[in-house]
Motif scaffolding. Structure first.
Motif, PDB file in Angstrom:
ATOM      1  N   ALA A 131       0.825  -1.208   0.000  1.00 18.50           N
ATOM      2  CA  ALA A 131       0.000   0.000   0.000  1.00 18.50           C
ATOM      3  C   ALA A 131       0.860   1.260   0.000  1.00 18.50           C
ATOM      4  O   ALA A 131       0.575   2.228  -0.724  1.00 18.50           O
ATOM      5  CB  ALA A 131      -0.936  -0.008   1.199  1.00 18.50           C
ATOM      6  N   THR A 132       1.911   1.254   0.798  1.00 21.60           N
ATOM      7  CA  THR A 132       2.792   2.422   0.864  1.00 21.60           C
ATOM      8  C   THR A 132       3.479   2.659  -0.474  1.00 21.60           C
ATOM      9  O   THR A 132       3.565   3.789  -0.963  1.00 21.60           O
ATOM     10  CB  THR A 132       3.837   2.235   1.975  1.00 21.60           C
ATOM     11  OG1 THR A 132       3.175   1.997   3.220  1.00 21.60           O
ATOM     12  CG2 THR A 132       4.715   3.466   2.110  1.00 21.60           C
TER      13      THR A 132
ATOM     14  N   SER B  11       0.925   3.833  -3.173  1.00 19.78           N
ATOM     15  CA  SER B  11       0.501   5.209  -2.900  1.00 19.78           C
ATOM     16  C   SER B  11       1.572   6.204  -3.319  1.00 19.78           C
ATOM     17  O   SER B  11       1.287   7.249  -3.917  1.00 19.78           O
ATOM     18  CB  SER B  11       0.186   5.387  -1.415  1.00 19.78           C
ATOM     19  OG  SER B  11      -0.914   4.602  -1.030  1.00 19.78           O
TER      20      SER B  11
ATOM     21  N   ARG C  40       1.820   6.338  -7.123  1.00 20.78           N
ATOM     22  CA  ARG C  40       0.632   7.059  -7.608  1.00 20.78           C
ATOM     23  C   ARG C  40       0.809   8.565  -7.476  1.00 20.78           C
ATOM     24  O   ARG C  40       0.523   9.333  -8.404  1.00 20.78           O
ATOM     25  CB  ARG C  40      -0.586   6.600  -6.819  1.00 20.78           C
ATOM     26  CG  ARG C  40      -1.872   7.365  -7.089  1.00 20.78           C
ATOM     27  CD  ARG C  40      -2.859   7.176  -5.948  1.00 20.78           C
ATOM     28  NE  ARG C  40      -2.354   7.743  -4.694  1.00 20.78           N
ATOM     29  CZ  ARG C  40      -2.866   7.496  -3.494  1.00 20.78           C
ATOM     30  NH1 ARG C  40      -3.909   6.679  -3.372  1.00 20.78           N
ATOM     31  NH2 ARG C  40      -2.350   8.051  -2.416  1.00 20.78           N
ATOM     32  N   ASP C  41       1.309   9.001  -6.324  1.00 18.35           N
ATOM     33  CA  ASP C  41       1.417  10.424  -6.065  1.00 18.35           C
ATOM     34  C   ASP C  41       2.507  11.093  -6.903  1.00 18.35           C
ATOM     35  O   ASP C  41       2.475  12.309  -7.117  1.00 18.35           O
ATOM     36  CB  ASP C  41       1.685  10.672  -4.579  1.00 18.35           C
ATOM     37  CG  ASP C  41       0.501  10.297  -3.698  1.00 18.35           C
ATOM     38  OD1 ASP C  41      -0.597  10.089  -4.249  1.00 18.35           O
ATOM     39  OD2 ASP C  41       0.686  10.197  -2.477  1.00 18.35           O
TER      40      ASP C  41
ATOM     41  N   VAL D  62      -5.494  -4.299  -2.519  1.00 13.10           N
ATOM     42  CA  VAL D  62      -4.866  -3.001  -2.269  1.00 13.10           C
ATOM     43  C   VAL D  62      -5.007  -2.095  -3.493  1.00 13.10           C
ATOM     44  O   VAL D  62      -5.329  -0.909  -3.374  1.00 13.10           O
ATOM     45  CB  VAL D  62      -3.381  -3.186  -1.909  1.00 13.10           C
ATOM     46  CG1 VAL D  62      -2.684  -1.834  -1.768  1.00 13.10           C
ATOM     47  CG2 VAL D  62      -3.234  -3.987  -0.617  1.00 13.10           C
TER      48      VAL D  62
ATOM     49  N   ARG E 187      -8.392  -0.515  -3.966  1.00 11.42           N
ATOM     50  CA  ARG E 187      -8.658   0.547  -3.001  1.00 11.42           C
ATOM     51  C   ARG E 187      -7.917   1.839  -3.352  1.00 11.42           C
ATOM     52  O   ARG E 187      -8.468   2.933  -3.229  1.00 11.42           O
ATOM     53  CB  ARG E 187      -8.252   0.073  -1.595  1.00 11.42           C
ATOM     54  CG  ARG E 187      -8.361   1.118  -0.507  1.00 11.42           C
ATOM     55  CD  ARG E 187      -8.299   0.485   0.864  1.00 11.42           C
ATOM     56  NE  ARG E 187      -7.151  -0.392   1.035  1.00 11.42           N
ATOM     57  CZ  ARG E 187      -5.946   0.026   1.452  1.00 11.42           C
ATOM     58  NH1 ARG E 187      -5.751   1.307   1.721  1.00 11.42           N
ATOM     59  NH2 ARG E 187      -4.956  -0.832   1.616  1.00 11.42           N
ATOM     60  N   LEU E 188      -6.668   1.710  -3.788  1.00 11.75           N
ATOM     61  CA  LEU E 188      -5.832   2.883  -4.009  1.00 11.75           C
ATOM     62  C   LEU E 188      -5.821   3.368  -5.452  1.00 11.75           C
ATOM     63  O   LEU E 188      -5.583   4.558  -5.699  1.00 11.75           O
ATOM     64  CB  LEU E 188      -4.386   2.579  -3.582  1.00 11.75           C
ATOM     65  CG  LEU E 188      -4.160   2.249  -2.114  1.00 11.75           C
ATOM     66  CD1 LEU E 188      -2.700   1.873  -1.887  1.00 11.75           C
ATOM     67  CD2 LEU E 188      -4.553   3.416  -1.233  1.00 11.75           C
ATOM     68  N   LEU E 189      -6.055   2.445  -6.390  1.00  8.88           N
ATOM     69  CA  LEU E 189      -5.927   2.768  -7.818  1.00  8.88           C
ATOM     70  C   LEU E 189      -7.180   2.293  -8.549  1.00  8.88           C
ATOM     71  O   LEU E 189      -7.158   1.307  -9.285  1.00  8.88           O
ATOM     72  CB  LEU E 189      -4.686   2.076  -8.409  1.00  8.88           C
ATOM     73  CG  LEU E 189      -3.358   2.283  -7.672  1.00  8.88           C
ATOM     74  CD1 LEU E 189      -2.288   1.372  -8.260  1.00  8.88           C
ATOM     75  CD2 LEU E 189      -2.923   3.743  -7.739  1.00  8.88           C
TER      76      LEU E 189
END
Length: 206
Positions: A104-105, A108, A111-112, A175, A178-180
């Motif tokens: 997840a880290t 994220s 992505r950022d 994961v 949820r994030l992507l």
């Protein structure tokens, strides 16, 4: 596009997947866990500015010994903590690196670092579940032997290893969803999976 004489192993096999995902007009790309820099150099053929980042100093020294374009920069550091500006890259690529960090880290952070409209391309290693993943294991052995015979051998993987991978394919998928949102995940032979995600043009930092 690299030719059939490219050094072959389970990771370089999926370089074409990453190269095909580069968005048109990309100006900057990041190769996370670049190792000896083969993918970094391949990306530089289609992206003017490419940074390869890796925590391993000796392997980066090997990367720097290879000829490369003027737009290549190698950094020793951790992508999670290196002071990149958010939304700095049109393409972020990662091959066999995500399992060295918390999933997840890592997702994220990558992505950022993407600009809106940018693409994240990940090739990762899932942890096997037994006996559910036995068909993938068998297919991987068959594919490995065929490709090794066809290529006349297998190039050494010089990067440090982390085994076993912490997450199964299903856990990575949870994961990613949820994030992507909208990420495309696919299971591959040679004990790999791919994740492809385009950052929405209207999205800010999530």
């Amino acid at each position: 596009m690299p030719g059939p004489d490219r050094p072959w192993n389970h990771n370089t096999h999926y370089h074409p997947f990453v190269l095909a995902a580069v968005p048109p007009g990309s100006r900057a790309a990041l190769d996370v866990g670049c190792g000896e820099g083969l993918l970094t150099r391949e990306l530089s053929a289609v992206v003017p500015s490419v940074i390869g980042i890796d925590r391993d100093g000796p392997i980066l020294q090997r990367a720097r010994t290879h000829a490369g374009g003027p737009g290549i920069e190698y950094l020793q550091g951790n992508v999670l903590t290196h002071p990149f500006e958010p939304e700095s890259f049109d393409m972020v690529a990662s091959i066999a690196t995500l399992h060295h960090m918390d999933t997840a880290t890592g997702l994220s952070r990558m992505r950022d670092l993407l600009r809106p409209g940018g693409v994240l391309a990940v090739v990762g290693l899932p942890r096997s579940r037994w006996p559910q993943d036995l068909p993938y294991a068998v297919a991987g052995v068959v594919a490995h032997r065929w490709h090794r015979w066809r290529r006349g051998g297998e190039a050494e993987m010089a990067a440090p290893t982390a085994w076993p991978p912490p997450d199964t394919f299903a856990q990575v998928g949870e994961v990613a969803r949820r994030l992507l949102p909208g990420a495309r995940l696919r299971r591959h032979v040679l004990w790999r999976y791919s994740l492809l995600w385009s950052k929405p043009v209207t999205a800010g930092r999530a």
